[in-house]
Enzyme design. Structure first.
Site, PDB file in Angstrom:
ATOM      1  N   GLY A  45       0.839  -1.196   0.000  1.00  0.00           N
ATOM      2  CA  GLY A  45       0.000   0.000   0.000  1.00  0.00           C
ATOM      3  C   GLY A  45       0.870   1.240   0.000  1.00  0.00           C
ATOM      4  O   GLY A  45       2.098   1.165   0.142  1.00  0.00           O
ATOM      5  N   LEU A  46       0.255   2.369  -0.169  1.00  0.00           N
ATOM      6  CA  LEU A  46       0.982   3.639  -0.215  1.00  0.00           C
ATOM      7  C   LEU A  46       1.645   3.958   1.119  1.00  0.00           C
ATOM      8  O   LEU A  46       1.250   3.450   2.173  1.00  0.00           O
ATOM      9  CB  LEU A  46       0.012   4.771  -0.573  1.00  0.00           C
ATOM     10  CG  LEU A  46      -0.587   4.763  -1.984  1.00  0.00           C
ATOM     11  CD1 LEU A  46      -1.716   5.795  -2.065  1.00  0.00           C
ATOM     12  CD2 LEU A  46       0.485   5.052  -3.025  1.00  0.00           C
TER      13      LEU A  46
ATOM     14  N   GLY B  50       2.080   5.746   4.370  1.00  0.00           N
ATOM     15  CA  GLY B  50       1.076   6.383   5.215  1.00  0.00           C
ATOM     16  C   GLY B  50      -0.253   5.663   5.257  1.00  0.00           C
ATOM     17  O   GLY B  50      -1.168   6.087   5.966  1.00  0.00           O
ATOM     18  N   SER B  51      -0.367   4.555   4.529  1.00  0.00           N
ATOM     19  CA  SER B  51      -1.645   3.826   4.504  1.00  0.00           C
ATOM     20  C   SER B  51      -1.881   3.037   5.786  1.00  0.00           C
ATOM     21  O   SER B  51      -3.023   2.715   6.126  1.00  0.00           O
ATOM     22  CB  SER B  51      -1.701   2.887   3.297  1.00  0.00           C
ATOM     23  OG  SER B  51      -0.667   1.917   3.362  1.00  0.00           O
TER      24      SER B  51
ATOM     25  N   SER C 208       5.999  -1.937  -2.073  1.00  0.00           N
ATOM     26  CA  SER C 208       6.000  -2.866  -3.220  1.00  0.00           C
ATOM     27  C   SER C 208       5.005  -2.422  -4.291  1.00  0.00           C
ATOM     28  O   SER C 208       3.974  -3.073  -4.485  1.00  0.00           O
ATOM     29  CB  SER C 208       5.736  -4.309  -2.769  1.00  0.00           C
ATOM     30  OG  SER C 208       4.734  -4.406  -1.788  1.00  0.00           O
TER      31      SER C 208
END
Length: 201
Positions: free
Chosen positions: A32-33, A35-36, A106
């Site tokens: 995930g991005l 800060g997710s 990733s």
């Protein structure tokens, strides 16, 4: 690979190590991005598993860059090598009968698929920690988005580098609105059936 290198078969097998621990080895791949909430969820999940006497280890993408991956940057080539190394380390943990949590952006599907292909069916569980870019930027716990927007950080996922969303992950937790506790519980419910041996074993 050098033809003089031969695989040495060990007397103690993966199955032996799993029987000793009384649970199977798995790899939980959090993507995930920035800060997710990948690391936050992985950390809380590991604590929950530990309390249930499940043998675990957390491979955090940032932490790994302090050591074995400290020679890698964030170019496409380095990101690919970063995932390859995380995968190989994860394989060792799974072979040891451990539940390993990998928390890494990733960003590219091909790299995540290559990681998955290194494991047998049901050993690899992809967990997409979904969160809008707007919410991630609002949180910006490390101040990275701000630096990326001003050009101080190059090749930053979601800003100057693409993030390819998982197509068919085993689990999606949407942290834009979902609580940490609910996210951990969702993952726990999914992995329980893969952790334990069937009765005949």
């Amino acid at each position: 690979m050098n033809k003089n290198i031969k695989w040495h078969q060990t007397a103690v097998t993966k199955h032996d190590r799993e029987l000793l621990k009384n649970h199977k080895g798995l790899i939980l791949w959090f993507t995930g991005l920035s800060g997710s909430g990948k690391s936050t969820i992985a950390n809380a999940l590991e604590k929950k598993l530990y309390e249930k006497k499940i043998h675990t280890y957390l491979l955090d993408g940032d932490n790994i860059r302090y050591g074995i991956n400290n020679n890698l940057g964030f170019s496409l080539e380095d990101r690919k090598e970063n995932i390859r190394r995380l995968t190989e380390i994860g394989k060792l943990f799974v072979d040891a009968g451990i539940v390993v949590c990998v928390a890494s952006i990733s960003p590219f599907k091909d790299d995540r698929d290559a990681a998955r292909n290194k494991f047998k069916d049901e050993q690899f569980i992809e967990i997409y920690v979904k969160c809008s870019i707007e919410e991630c930027e609002k949180r910006d716990p490390k101040g990275l988005y701000k630096k990326a927007r001003t050009g101080e950080i190059k090749e930053f996922t979601g800003v100057s580098q693409q993030y390819e969303e998982p197509v068919n992950p085993e689990i999606i937790v949407d942290t834009t609105n979902q609580s940490l506790e609910n996210s951990v519980e969702q993952i726990m419910l999914f992995i329980q059936k893969r952790l334990h041996f069937r009765k005949e074993r």
